[in-house]
Design a protein around this motif. Structure first.
Motif, mmCIF file in Angstrom:
data_model
loop_
_atom_site.group_PDB
_atom_site.id
_atom_site.type_symbol
_atom_site.label_atom_id
_atom_site.label_comp_id
_atom_site.label_asym_id
_atom_site.label_seq_id
_atom_site.Cartn_x
_atom_site.Cartn_y
_atom_site.Cartn_z
ATOM 1 N N ALA A 44 78.190 39.450 52.269
ATOM 2 C CA ALA A 44 77.965 40.651 53.069
ATOM 3 C C ALA A 44 78.325 40.402 54.528
ATOM 4 N N TYR A 45 77.964 39.237 55.039
ATOM 5 C CA TYR A 45 78.315 38.883 56.417
ATOM 6 C C TYR A 45 79.832 38.884 56.586
ATOM 7 N N ASP A 46 80.540 38.287 55.646
ATOM 8 C CA ASP A 46 82.001 38.224 55.743
ATOM 9 C C ASP A 46 82.617 39.618 55.709
ATOM 10 N N GLU A 47 82.019 40.510 54.929
ATOM 11 C CA GLU A 47 82.513 41.886 54.863
ATOM 12 C C GLU A 47 82.332 42.596 56.204
ATOM 13 N N VAL A 48 81.157 42.380 56.821
ATOM 14 C CA VAL A 48 80.919 42.958 58.144
ATOM 15 C C VAL A 48 81.892 42.360 59.158
ATOM 16 N N ALA A 49 82.065 41.046 59.118
ATOM 17 C CA ALA A 49 82.961 40.388 60.062
ATOM 18 C C ALA A 49 84.388 40.927 59.929
ATOM 19 N N GLY A 50 84.813 41.203 58.699
ATOM 20 C CA GLY A 50 86.141 41.757 58.499
ATOM 21 C C GLY A 50 86.282 43.138 59.099
ATOM 22 N N ALA A 51 85.250 43.979 58.947
ATOM 23 C CA ALA A 51 85.301 45.324 59.527
ATOM 24 C C ALA A 51 85.280 45.269 61.049
#
Length: 240
Positions: free
Chosen positions: A159-166
Motif C-alpha cells: 500500500a505504501y508503494d502504491e501511494v508513493a507511485g501516485a
C-alpha cells in the motif's frame, strides 16, 4: 517561475517555519494542475476548524494544490470578476472546510448525484471523500475517478508503494489512520523522497514524514494514531 510552482514553494516555506518568500499574487486564469515532483509541502496555519473536519481539510488542501485560482482565493480573498473576500485567511479556510464537510455528508454530492448521507459528527466517510475528489479533481483533472483502497495489515508495504507511485506522478493522496479498532483521522500525502513520504496533518497544520518501515509496521505516530486504514487514489488508467 510558474504560478503553481510559486504557490507550492510558499506552502513549503511556511510549513517549514521559514519566512514566506514573495507575497506576490497569483495571476487569474485557467486552473493549473500539479505535475510530477511539484507537490512538496503544505501551508502553515491550515488547521482543521473542529475535531470532525480532518478529511474536509485534506480535501481543501488537495484542491488548493491542484487549482491555482482556488488557492489564490483562499490565500488572498481575490478572484477574477468579484470583490475581494474581506475575511481573514484562516477564517476563509475554516469556512471552506466546514462547507466541504456539509457537501460530502449530505444526501447529494458536489456533482449533484445522490449519495448516502453520513453524520458529520463521525467525520467524512472514505467513499464520500473519494466522490468529492472525483468531482473537484484535487490534484487530478476534475472527473478523474478516485477509489478507496483498504490497507491490509499483511500488505502495508504494498500500500505504501502504491501511494508513493501516485505521489511521484504529482497526486496528493489522503490516508485514513487510527488504532487497531477504528480509523480516526485523515492526513494527506503531498510528496516524498527516498527517506519517506511527507504528509500534511490537518490536526496541527504541519507536516510529518512517514517511512516505509513505519507504515509497514503500523507505527505511524501521526497525532497519536499509528495504523493505516484506507488510501484514496485516482483509478488506474484515469490519472492525469
Amino acid at each position: 517561475m510558474r504560478p503553481l510552482e510559486h504557490l507550492v514553494d510558499r506552502l513549503r516555506d511556511a510549513l517549514a517555519g521559514r519566512p514566506v518568500r514573495g507575497e506576490g499574487r497569483l495571476p487569474a486564469g485557467p486552473p493549473h494542475r500539479a505535475r510530477a515532483g511539484a507537490i512538496r509541502g503544505g501551508r502553515a496555519g491550515l488547521v482543521q476548524p473542529d475535531a470532525t473536519t480532518c478529511g474536509s481539510a485534506c480535501l481543501v488542501v488537495a484542491r488548493m494544490l491542484g487549482d491555482a485560482d482556488y488557492a489564490r482565493w483562499l490565500e488572498t480573498g481575490e478572484v477574477a470578476g468579484r470583490e475581494r473576500d474581506p475575511r481573514p485567511r484562516r477564517r476563509r479556510f475554516a469556512d471552506e472546510v466546514l462547507a466541504t464537510h456539509v457537501r460530502t455528508n449530505r444526501w447529494y454530492g458536489a456533482s449533484g448525484a445522490l449519495q448516502v448521507a453520513w453524520p458529520r459528527a463521525l467525520g467524512t466517510a472514505p467513499w464520500a471523500l473519494a466522490r468529492e475528489l472525483t468531482a473537484t479533481g484535487g490534484t487530478s483533472v476534475p472527473g478523474t475517478r478516485h477509489r478507496v483502497r483498504a490497507v491490509s495489515p499483511r500488505r502495508r508495504g504494498e500500500a505504501y508503494d502504491e501511494v508513493a507511485g501516485a505521489v511521484a506522478l504529482g497526486h496528493a493522496v489522503p490516508l485514513y489512520v487510527g488504532n487497531r479498532v477504528l480509523p480516526r483521522h485523515v492526513v494527506l500525502f503531498l510528496g516524498g523522497d527516498d527517506a519517506g513520504l511527507t504528509a500534511y496533518d490537518p490536526a496541527t497544520g504541519g507536516r510529518t514524514v512517514v517511512t516505509r518501515d513505519a507504515f509497514d509496521r503500523g507505527a505511524l505516530g501521526i497525532s497519536g494514531w499509528s495504523e493505516p486504514w484506507f488510501t484514496i487514489l485516482p483509478a488506474a488508467g484515469e490519472a492525469h
